[in-house]
Scaffold this motif. Structure first.
Motif, PDB file in Angstrom:
ATOM      1  N   VAL A   5       0.854  -1.181   0.000  1.00 48.47           N
ATOM      2  CA  VAL A   5       0.000   0.000   0.000  1.00 48.47           C
ATOM      3  C   VAL A   5       0.895   1.238   0.000  1.00 48.47           C
ATOM      4  N   ILE A   6       0.808   2.038  -1.072  1.00 45.77           N
ATOM      5  CA  ILE A   6       1.628   3.244  -1.206  1.00 45.77           C
ATOM      6  C   ILE A   6       0.705   4.435  -1.424  1.00 45.77           C
ATOM      7  N   ALA A   7       0.902   5.479  -0.641  1.00 43.32           N
ATOM      8  CA  ALA A   7       0.102   6.701  -0.768  1.00 43.32           C
ATOM      9  C   ALA A   7       0.598   7.551  -1.936  1.00 43.32           C
ATOM     10  N   GLY A   8      -0.169   8.577  -2.280  1.00 38.74           N
ATOM     11  CA  GLY A   8       0.242   9.506  -3.324  1.00 38.74           C
ATOM     12  C   GLY A   8       1.453  10.328  -2.909  1.00 38.74           C
ATOM     13  N   GLY A   9       2.330  10.616  -3.863  1.00 41.60           N
ATOM     14  CA  GLY A   9       3.506  11.426  -3.588  1.00 41.60           C
ATOM     15  C   GLY A   9       3.189  12.907  -3.566  1.00 41.60           C
TER      16      GLY A   9
END
Length: 368
Positions: free
Chosen positions: A73-77
């Protein structure tokens, strides 16, 4: 409120034939060992406290077996800072249960897989990256979510003026953004999700002396700091170059090793002087703006930070990249999605892998 109990009726029944009476109704909760007749479905039920979510189950069904759900799970940069000599955006927060060792965000240990129950819709959200801007101050990324797993959007890069380097408003995030020129304050990343951005060249309180960095008083061209990546701090600006973005983290949850969540590079330059832009960190971080080179954004769906703007006067920052949610489950189960953009299942060994690249909705698991 207590209920009246007629022992004789319970044993003998109340119809033409003798029969034991049991509770009847629908809805509500029970206790272990309790049975009832469901007046809505017309079925006999027992209270299953061994299901992942305690519930009424028909007597022909056993407890629900959970699904081991591995995730990335990776959030927006965050975007780079706009206007000029700005810091790079920080990568979105990074969490994973796949693999072994210290390969989750900020080089922390991998997390435990989720044990989720079939037939229930669980929240899934892909965080958007921070938008490009020509104004001072960048835009933070947005959170990504899978049920109880939440990652924090990347911090934005700082800009030329001191007020646009405030950590709580701009720099803090999953990974923190880089500071703009004249500013050596660093943002704070989120624990076990990302790393710290680099500081810009100079210090607001001391007429250009970079007290936090130990560097000499700035000279032109000034540079912004690089944004933090999932596994590495962003680089500090120097008198001739913007800071490089921090590197991202590699994962082979899809069956192929891919590096994501790199920090954005800092922008440089002032008054026509040539400077060297900061490069984006490995994993898709955007390059900062340098001499005749505009800032660029993070690579799509990596959660990487965008590059910082260079020079003065309405220069655009690079946008942060949207995040991603990757789900890996045994091939004895499948997943269906509502409200999000998701790939069809990919077969990887004895598992199925799904990549969710946008939107906010639900995922439901079922047996094949």
């Amino acid at each position: 409120m207590s209920k009246a109990f007629d022992f004789a009726k319970c044993i003998e029944g109340s119809g033409s034939y003798d029969g034991q009476m049991i509770p009847a109704g629908s809805g509500g909760t029970g206790v272990t060992g309790e049975m009832r007749f469901n007046t809505t479905t017309g079925q006999m039920e027992y209270w299953s406290s061994t299901s992942d979510t305690p519930q009424w189950r028909t007597i022909t069904e056993g407890p629900l077996n959970t699904v081991a759900v591995h995730y990335l799970v990776i959030a927006g940069g965050g975007s780079g800072g706009g206007y000029g000599q700005a810091g790079g955006g920080g990568a979105g927060g990074y969490r994973t249960s796949w693999g072994s060792g210290n390969i989750s965000g900020a080089n922390s240990p991998v997390e435990s897989a989720l044990d989720l129950e079939p037939g229930i819709g669980y929240t899934v959200t892909v965080g958007a990256g921070g938008a490009s801007t020509t104004a001072q101050g960048g835009n933070k990324g947005q959170a990504s979510v899978l049920h109880t797993i939440t990652t924090v959007g990347g911090g934005s890069g700082g800009s030329h003026s001191c007020q646009y380097n405030d950590p709580s408003t701009y720099l803090n995030g999953g990974s923190s953004g880089g500071g703009g020129t004249y500013h050596d304050t660093q943002g704070t990343p989120t624990a076990n999700q990302g790393m710290t951005g680099g500081w810009g060249m100079g210090d607001c309180a001391n007429s250009g002396t970079a007290t936090g960095s130990g560097q000499a008083t700035y000279t032109t061209p000034y540079g912004g700091g690089g944004g933090g990546g999932a596994s590495q701090n962003g680089g500090h600006a120097t008198t001739s170059a913007g800071g490089n973005g921090g590197n991202g983290m590699a994962s082979d949850i899809t069956g192929t090793s891919v590096t994501r969540a790199g920090g954005g590079g800092g922008g440089v330059g002032s008054n026509g002087y040539q400077g060297y832009e900061g490069t984006g960190g490995a994993g898709g971080g955007g390059r900062g703006e340098g001499y005749n080179n505009g800032a660029i954004g993070g690579s799509a769906n990596t959660g990487s930070g965008g590059g910082g703007a260079g020079y003065f006067g309405g220069r655009a920052s690079g946008p942060g990249a949207d995040g991603i949610v990757i789900i890996r489950i045994p091939n004895t189960h499948s997943a269906s999605f509502v409200g999000v953009t998701a790939s069809t299942a990919s077969a990887v060994g004895s598992d199925r892998v799904y990549e969710v690249t946008g939107g906010s909705g639900t995922v439901t698991f079922s047996k094949d």
